[in-house]
Design an enzyme around this catalytic site. Structure first.
Site, PDB file in Angstrom:
ATOM      1  N   CYS A   4       0.859  -1.192   0.000  1.00 48.20           N
ATOM      2  CA  CYS A   4       0.000   0.000   0.000  1.00 48.20           C
ATOM      3  C   CYS A   4       0.892   1.238   0.000  1.00 48.20           C
ATOM      4  O   CYS A   4       1.717   1.418   0.904  1.00 48.20           O
ATOM      5  CB  CYS A   4      -0.935   0.010   1.211  1.00 48.20           C
ATOM      6  SG  CYS A   4      -1.816   1.583   1.375  1.00 48.20           S
ATOM      7  N   CYS A   7       0.387   3.434   3.206  1.00 47.89           N
ATOM      8  CA  CYS A   7       1.010   2.803   4.382  1.00 47.89           C
ATOM      9  C   CYS A   7       2.523   3.009   4.310  1.00 47.89           C
ATOM     10  O   CYS A   7       3.174   3.307   5.319  1.00 47.89           O
ATOM     11  CB  CYS A   7       0.704   1.310   4.449  1.00 47.89           C
ATOM     12  SG  CYS A   7      -0.946   0.892   5.045  1.00 47.89           S
ATOM     13  N   HIS A 100      -8.116   8.582   2.364  1.00 44.49           N
ATOM     14  CA  HIS A 100      -7.392   9.840   2.508  1.00 44.49           C
ATOM     15  C   HIS A 100      -8.371  10.992   2.350  1.00 44.49           C
ATOM     16  O   HIS A 100      -9.306  10.928   1.550  1.00 44.49           O
ATOM     17  CB  HIS A 100      -6.250   9.948   1.495  1.00 44.49           C
ATOM     18  CG  HIS A 100      -6.643   9.601   0.091  1.00 44.49           C
ATOM     19  ND1 HIS A 100      -6.774   8.291  -0.333  1.00 44.49           N
ATOM     20  CD2 HIS A 100      -6.951  10.380  -0.974  1.00 44.49           C
ATOM     21  CE1 HIS A 100      -7.146   8.281  -1.606  1.00 44.49           C
ATOM     22  NE2 HIS A 100      -7.277   9.532  -2.010  1.00 44.49           N
ATOM     23  N   HIS A 102      -8.600  14.831   1.350  1.00 42.31           N
ATOM     24  CA  HIS A 102      -7.897  15.930   0.691  1.00 42.31           C
ATOM     25  C   HIS A 102      -8.220  17.222   1.436  1.00 42.31           C
ATOM     26  O   HIS A 102      -9.403  17.526   1.658  1.00 42.31           O
ATOM     27  CB  HIS A 102      -8.383  16.100  -0.751  1.00 42.31           C
ATOM     28  CG  HIS A 102      -8.124  14.935  -1.656  1.00 42.31           C
ATOM     29  ND1 HIS A 102      -7.108  14.925  -2.589  1.00 42.31           N
ATOM     30  CD2 HIS A 102      -8.764  13.750  -1.805  1.00 42.31           C
ATOM     31  CE1 HIS A 102      -7.135  13.785  -3.269  1.00 42.31           C
ATOM     32  NE2 HIS A 102      -8.137  13.056  -2.817  1.00 42.31           N
TER      33      HIS A 102
HETATM   34  P1  AMP Z   1      -7.811  10.057  -5.002  1.00 36.37           P
HETATM   35  O1  AMP Z   1      -7.939  10.264  -6.486  1.00 36.37           O
HETATM   36  O2  AMP Z   1      -8.875  10.720  -4.194  1.00 36.37           O
HETATM   37  O3  AMP Z   1      -7.633   8.586  -4.666  1.00 36.37           O
HETATM   38  O4  AMP Z   1      -6.492  10.801  -4.578  1.00 36.37           O
HETATM   39  C1  AMP Z   1      -5.238  10.217  -4.608  1.00 36.37           C
HETATM   40  C2  AMP Z   1      -4.262  11.348  -4.490  1.00 36.37           C
HETATM   41  O5  AMP Z   1      -2.987  10.811  -4.157  1.00 36.37           O
HETATM   42  C3  AMP Z   1      -4.076  12.142  -5.789  1.00 36.37           C
HETATM   43  O6  AMP Z   1      -4.408  13.503  -5.560  1.00 36.37           O
HETATM   44  C4  AMP Z   1      -2.591  11.947  -6.126  1.00 36.37           C
HETATM   45  O7  AMP Z   1      -2.008  13.094  -6.668  1.00 36.37           O
HETATM   46  C5  AMP Z   1      -2.009  11.591  -4.777  1.00 36.37           C
HETATM   47  N1  AMP Z   1      -0.799  10.800  -4.792  1.00 36.37           N
HETATM   48  C6  AMP Z   1      -0.558   9.689  -5.548  1.00 36.37           C
HETATM   49  N2  AMP Z   1       0.670   9.208  -5.277  1.00 36.37           N
HETATM   50  C7  AMP Z   1       1.203  10.013  -4.329  1.00 36.37           C
HETATM   51  C8  AMP Z   1       2.455  10.054  -3.632  1.00 36.37           C
HETATM   52  N3  AMP Z   1       3.413   9.144  -3.860  1.00 36.37           N
HETATM   53  N4  AMP Z   1       2.667  11.043  -2.742  1.00 36.37           N
HETATM   54  C9  AMP Z   1       1.719  11.967  -2.510  1.00 36.37           C
HETATM   55  N5  AMP Z   1       0.526  11.987  -3.122  1.00 36.37           N
HETATM   56  C10 AMP Z   1       0.275  11.034  -4.023  1.00 36.37           C
HETATM   57 ZN    ZN Z   2      -2.548   1.437   3.478  1.00 37.00          ZN
END
Ligand code: AMP
Ligand code: ZN
Length: 114
Positions: A4, A7, A100, A102
């Site tokens: 993950c 994680c 998560h 935002h």
């Molecule tokens: P969601 O589309 O709501 O699942 O949001 C996932 C978010 O994770 C997106 O805004 C991505 O830009 C962000 N994201 C993906 N990989 C990473 C990473 N390695 N570090 C920080 N953010 C990430």
């Molecule tokens: Zn996780």
């Protein structure tokens, strides 16, 4: 949970820009920011989606919103206003299956979201 991404960031096994953490939550910068302030607030506990949060996770929600308020203040967006968003499932565009929240701010945010 093994394999993950979030994680891994929470455990510092994968590089992330962590801006706040405590026993329950970790907050880091979104890698593809959609606003001047775009942070992701996650529980350390692996929970895949909003639907997977149980009664026993109420404390996590409280910690997440406390962190959101604190970070909105510390990032200077509390006064003008900000948004906390959870995408749940494919139609909402959830792309990482570790829940998560935002935290977005620093510009005028359109409504409704696309
Ligand atoms: P969601 O589309 O709501 O699942 O949001 C996932 C978010 O994770 C997106 O805004 C991505 O830009 C962000 N994201 C993906 N990989 C990473 C990473 N390695 N570090 C920080 N953010 C990430
Ligand atoms: Zn996780």
């Amino acid at each position: 949970m093994a394999d993950c991404l979030f994680c891994g960031i929470a455990n510092r096994e994968i590089k992330g820009s962590i801006v706040y953490e405590n026993e329950t939550v970790v907050v880091f910068k979104d890698i593809n920011p959609r606003a001047p302030v775009h942070l992701l607030i996650i529980p350390r506990k692996h929970v895949a989606t909003l639907l997977d949060l149980g009664e026993e996770d109420k404390g996590i929600l409280s910690e997440i919103f406390s962190a959101a308020n604190r970070l909105a203040e510390s990032h200077g967006i509390a006064g003008d206003g900000f948004r906390v968003v959870v995408n749940c499932g494919p139609a909402a565009g959830q792309s990482v299956y570790h829940i998560h929240f935002h935290l977005l701010g620093g510009r005028t945010l359109g409504w409704p979201p696309g």
